[in-house]
Design a protein around this motif. Sequence first.
Motif, PDB file in Angstrom:
ATOM      1  N   HIS A 238      43.013  -1.963  50.696  1.00  0.00           N
ATOM      2  CA  HIS A 238      43.699  -0.674  50.838  1.00  0.00           C
ATOM      3  C   HIS A 238      42.958   0.465  50.143  1.00  0.00           C
ATOM      4  O   HIS A 238      43.489   1.577  50.055  1.00  0.00           O
ATOM      5  N   LYS A 240      40.339   2.427  50.849  1.00  0.00           N
ATOM      6  CA  LYS A 240      40.018   3.651  51.599  1.00  0.00           C
ATOM      7  C   LYS A 240      41.247   4.534  51.773  1.00  0.00           C
ATOM      8  O   LYS A 240      41.180   5.755  51.589  1.00  0.00           O
ATOM      9  N   GLU A 241      42.370   3.935  52.131  1.00  0.00           N
ATOM     10  CA  GLU A 241      43.577   4.746  52.343  1.00  0.00           C
ATOM     11  C   GLU A 241      44.073   5.342  51.026  1.00  0.00           C
ATOM     12  O   GLU A 241      44.596   6.472  51.007  1.00  0.00           O
ATOM     13  N   GLN A 242      43.913   4.599  49.922  1.00  0.00           N
ATOM     14  CA  GLN A 242      44.301   5.123  48.606  1.00  0.00           C
ATOM     15  C   GLN A 242      43.473   6.358  48.251  1.00  0.00           C
ATOM     16  O   GLN A 242      44.004   7.363  47.769  1.00  0.00           O
TER      17      GLN A 242
END
Length: 362
Positions: A238, A240-242
Amino acid sequence: MNVSKPSMPPINEYIEEVKDIWENHWLTNGGPKHQKLEKELLNFFGVQGISLFSSGHQSLEAAFSIFPSGGEVITTPFTFASTTLAIIRCGLIPVFCDIEPDFYTIDADKIEHLITEKTVAIAPVHTYGYLCNWRKIQEIALKYHIKVIYDAAHAFGVSDGEVNAGQLGDISMFSFHATKVFHTIEGGCLAYHNPDLSKQFSAWRQFGMFDGETSEILGTNAKLTEFAAAMGLCNLRHLKEQIILRRLAVQRYRERLSEQKGLIVNEEQIGVISNYAYMPVRIIPKKFGCNRNEIVDKLAKQSIFARKYFYPLTSTFPICQNKFAVKDTPIAKEVSDQILCLPLSADLTFTDIDKICEIILK
């Protein structure tokens, strides 16, 4: 609202990741999760070696343990206690260099005159995830045949063009503490180019034992648990989305605060892909109308907890003042007296940010 809020994967994802621990009963000491995370981080950083530890601090001590006692390490006082204490605990002498005023990293132009015949390493810090002037530092290190050990605690996922933070210097330490952009609840790692260091670091984190029976070097217990490694495996998916969500939050802060007289808000480093680890703001009292501590108090009254990070300078700690000849670092002192890290996380909403900014600007 705290200065940071740990990222968490979906609970079902974590439960699925740890299920097989109940089958193999391997809880720590280099288990399958540890091995898998190590392999994924090797690919992530593109380096020859990765060693996992129970904390970033233990990772840093392991890195400094390769040097003979009594050597000097040029470093920055504008950092968390861990950087300085790791140097001292390994029997080394911290030599404090001032920082540059733009991104608060070690001033590479002031390093060379601090080098002596006792200098064994330079230990710069990628402060708030801003990369040091690594090209200049590498040039100095090659000229004087000394090592570069980066405290990259804040810089997971940061890169300068095609070069990521894990590839800089001889060794880079990353903290996987819960407050970091990527975490394993508690943990840390060393990324390095020389694969021969792997055995040394493996022994160091297990009481200095190479054979599992006798201590040949002065080590400790610094093994990463399987549950921590499992959290890391989930969080890595996760990442990249963070970072995208953190970037949006930082952009909102900049929109609200950048043009305000008396506030210094950092912009992006040119050519660097950031991880948006922190939201530091400098408050210049004479221009802004109040000081950093007053803003801390105003926010705290609204249950918003910013952090004076880094304050005070580690060079002012009694353990340094009483043992070492500490040089003045005026820029670091000024920044330390003015800096404030505002709340930042992937979950922070624009409404939250606007509220924080309104309190500051009121």
